[in-house]
Write a protein that holds these residues in place. Structure first.
Motif, PDB file in Angstrom:
ATOM      1  N   GLU A  98       0.917  -1.358  -0.154  1.00  0.00           N
ATOM      2  CA  GLU A  98       0.094  -0.087  -0.264  1.00  0.00           C
ATOM      3  C   GLU A  98       0.929   1.058   0.012  1.00  0.00           C
ATOM      4  OE1 GLU A  98      -2.891  -0.411   3.105  1.00  0.00           O
ATOM      5  OE2 GLU A  98      -3.843  -1.723   2.401  1.00  0.00           O
ATOM      6  N   LYS A  99       2.036   1.068   0.556  1.00  0.00           N
ATOM      7  CA  LYS A  99       2.997   2.222   0.608  1.00  0.00           C
ATOM      8  C   LYS A  99       4.390   1.717   0.551  1.00  0.00           C
ATOM      9  CE  LYS A  99       3.205   2.300   5.677  1.00  0.00           C
ATOM     10  NZ  LYS A  99       3.301   3.291   7.038  1.00  0.00           N
ATOM     11  N   VAL A 100       5.267   2.673   0.209  1.00  0.00           N
ATOM     12  CA  VAL A 100       6.628   2.306   0.111  1.00  0.00           C
ATOM     13  C   VAL A 100       7.267   1.898   1.596  1.00  0.00           C
ATOM     14  CG1 VAL A 100       9.290   2.988  -0.537  1.00  0.00           C
ATOM     15  CG2 VAL A 100       7.173   3.819  -1.788  1.00  0.00           C
ATOM     16  N   THR A 101       7.956   0.550   1.627  1.00  0.00           N
ATOM     17  CA  THR A 101       8.314   0.277   2.562  1.00  0.00           C
ATOM     18  C   THR A 101       9.959  -0.096   2.610  1.00  0.00           C
ATOM     19  OG1 THR A 101       8.153  -2.024   2.309  1.00  0.00           O
ATOM     20  CG2 THR A 101       6.370  -1.043   3.480  1.00  0.00           C
ATOM     21  N   GLN A 102      10.761  -0.161   3.722  1.00  0.00           N
ATOM     22  CA  GLN A 102      12.075  -0.716   3.273  1.00  0.00           C
ATOM     23  C   GLN A 102      12.308  -1.690   2.587  1.00  0.00           C
ATOM     24  OE1 GLN A 102      14.717  -1.220   6.654  1.00  0.00           O
ATOM     25  NE2 GLN A 102      16.493  -0.391   5.856  1.00  0.00           N
ATOM     26  N   SER A 103      11.623  -2.837   2.993  1.00  0.00           N
ATOM     27  CA  SER A 103      11.759  -4.202   2.204  1.00  0.00           C
ATOM     28  C   SER A 103      11.259  -3.789   0.545  1.00  0.00           C
ATOM     29  CB  SER A 103      10.841  -5.223   2.584  1.00  0.00           C
ATOM     30  OG  SER A 103       9.380  -4.835   2.672  1.00  0.00           O
ATOM     31  N   LEU A 104      10.394  -3.040   0.167  1.00  0.00           N
ATOM     32  CA  LEU A 104      10.103  -2.874  -1.076  1.00  0.00           C
ATOM     33  C   LEU A 104      11.058  -1.843  -1.712  1.00  0.00           C
ATOM     34  CD1 LEU A 104       8.108  -2.596  -3.343  1.00  0.00           C
ATOM     35  CD2 LEU A 104       7.313  -0.576  -2.406  1.00  0.00           C
ATOM     36  N   SER A 105      11.863  -1.019  -0.956  1.00  0.00           N
ATOM     37  CA  SER A 105      12.903  -0.294  -1.307  1.00  0.00           C
ATOM     38  C   SER A 105      14.111  -0.874  -1.587  1.00  0.00           C
ATOM     39  CB  SER A 105      13.169   0.782  -0.159  1.00  0.00           C
ATOM     40  OG  SER A 105      12.392   1.769  -0.140  1.00  0.00           O
ATOM     41  N   VAL A 106      14.496  -2.115  -0.953  1.00  0.00           N
ATOM     42  CA  VAL A 106      15.573  -2.845  -1.245  1.00  0.00           C
ATOM     43  C   VAL A 106      15.316  -3.869  -2.623  1.00  0.00           C
ATOM     44  CG1 VAL A 106      16.686  -5.266  -0.558  1.00  0.00           C
ATOM     45  CG2 VAL A 106      16.235  -3.140   1.086  1.00  0.00           C
ATOM     46  N   MET A 107      13.929  -4.365  -2.589  1.00  0.00           N
ATOM     47  CA  MET A 107      13.721  -5.157  -3.869  1.00  0.00           C
ATOM     48  C   MET A 107      13.658  -4.512  -5.018  1.00  0.00           C
ATOM     49  SD  MET A 107      10.014  -6.871  -2.247  1.00  0.00           S
ATOM     50  CE  MET A 107       9.703  -7.347  -3.909  1.00  0.00           C
ATOM     51  N   THR A 108      13.362  -2.894  -5.044  1.00  0.00           N
ATOM     52  CA  THR A 108      13.171  -1.925  -6.184  1.00  0.00           C
ATOM     53  C   THR A 108      14.702  -1.955  -6.530  1.00  0.00           C
ATOM     54  OG1 THR A 108      12.742  -0.411  -4.947  1.00  0.00           O
ATOM     55  CG2 THR A 108      10.951  -1.276  -5.750  1.00  0.00           C
ATOM     56  N   GLY A 109      15.299  -1.433  -5.356  1.00  0.00           N
ATOM     57  CA  GLY A 109      16.923  -1.413  -5.808  1.00  0.00           C
ATOM     58  C   GLY A 109      17.789  -2.246  -6.372  1.00  0.00           C
ATOM     59  N   VAL A 110      17.390  -3.596  -5.921  1.00  0.00           N
ATOM     60  CA  VAL A 110      18.152  -4.735  -6.486  1.00  0.00           C
ATOM     61  C   VAL A 110      17.731  -4.813  -8.033  1.00  0.00           C
ATOM     62  CG1 VAL A 110      18.357  -7.429  -6.513  1.00  0.00           C
ATOM     63  CG2 VAL A 110      18.441  -5.927  -4.246  1.00  0.00           C
TER      64      VAL A 110
END
Length: 295
Positions: free
Chosen positions: A101-113
């Motif tokens: 629903e929003k940006v989280t740290q786990s999502l940020s890591v996934m998108t970064g990789v």
């Protein structure tokens, strides 16, 4: 996050902001990249940063500090643009795909990789040419970037430009995952900014922290990538795939050798990560206010 959620910029503007950020960073920090490459290719005792820079200027001229810069400049705009634009695009995709629903740290890591792996496919030929030109063993071999491309293809074949692709994917996937994950965390911890100047300071702090941690995580992969890409087809190919090469370097030279060139690398990519984020966010803000007329 402490700052208000904004809609992503259109892809073209994301690309432009990333390009400007990337070129700004490389023009300021490039000499440290040359020092890093020299250290990573060395199997003996490495000299310090200042001594290396002094010796290069003394024996090779001041221009040696920017040896091979044409290749990364050629790819820097699309490279950094891809880093940020792909990160934004993967954020939108993964939010829909996995129900965030929003940006989280786990999502940020996934998108970064994911953005890092995408970036690797684009840059690997230019990285290889840059490494060959920065290598002290190749002094006088190439007259410039175009000449390096031509001679490498003539001697080794066009596919040689993609040597080290797997290691480059490891390097950029790890770096971007740590970088964007740390940016999220630092911004989440720091208080909300009150004005544009304070926001730039927050962005620089977040980008610098992300750059330092990301560099600590990906340096072993960078060392191996450099060793793989330095091979010119002559003699026995000692380094090939990433994980076996990591074991070989650690076994023969000690674990610390996996961090050869770490100091100039972190001095570049720590503040460099801050410069990247500040310029990207500043250009993005300018586009929102002056071109897209967002409030």
């Amino acid at each position: 996050m402490s700052e208000p959620v904004q809609k992503p910029l259109p892809f073209g503007f994301q690309f432009l902001a990333g390009a400007i950020a990337g070129v700004s960073e490389i023009l300021v920090m490039y000499p440290l990249d040359v020092v890093k490459t020299r250290a990573q290719l060395s199997t003996g005792v490495s000299t310090g940063i200042v001594e290396t820079l002094k010796n290069m200027v003394k024996h090779e001229g001041t221009a040696s500090l920017y040896r091979g810069i044409a290749a990364p400049i050629m790819v820097e705009a699309p490279k950094r643009a891809t880093k940020f634009a792909a990160n934004e695009q993967y954020t939108t995709l993964y939010k829909k795909l996995f129900g965030f629903e929003k940006v989280t740290q786990s999502l940020s890591v996934m998108t970064g990789v994911s953005a890092g792996i995408t970036e690797a496919f684009l840059i690997v030929p230019f990285e290889l040419v840059k490494v060959r030109m920065q290598d002290k063993a190749n002094l006088g071999r190439y007259t410039g970037t175009a000449d390096a491309f031509k001679k490498i293809i003539a001697a080794e074949g066009s596919m040689a430009l993609f040597n080290g692709l797997e290691a480059t994917m490891w390097r950029h996937g790890v770096w971007n995952g740590a970088y964007f994950g740390l940016i999220y965390k630092v911004k989440d911890i720091l208080p909300k900014s009150k004005d544009a100047s304070e926001q730039r300071m927050i962005n620089f702090a977040a980008g610098t922290a992300g750059g330092i941690v990301a560099t600590a995580c990906n340096t072993p992969f960078d060392v191996v990538k450099t060793r793989i890409q330095s091979y010119n087809g002559v003699g026995i190919k000692k380094y090939n795939w990433t994980l076996p090469s990591l074991v070989t370097v650690a076994k023969e030279e000690g674990f610390a050798s996996l961090y050869r060139g770490f100091t100039p690398k972190v001095l570049r990519l720590g503040p460099g990560g801050g410069i990247l984020l500040v310029v990207f966010e500043t250009v993005s803000s300018f586009i929102r206010k002056n071109i897209l007329k967002e409030e």
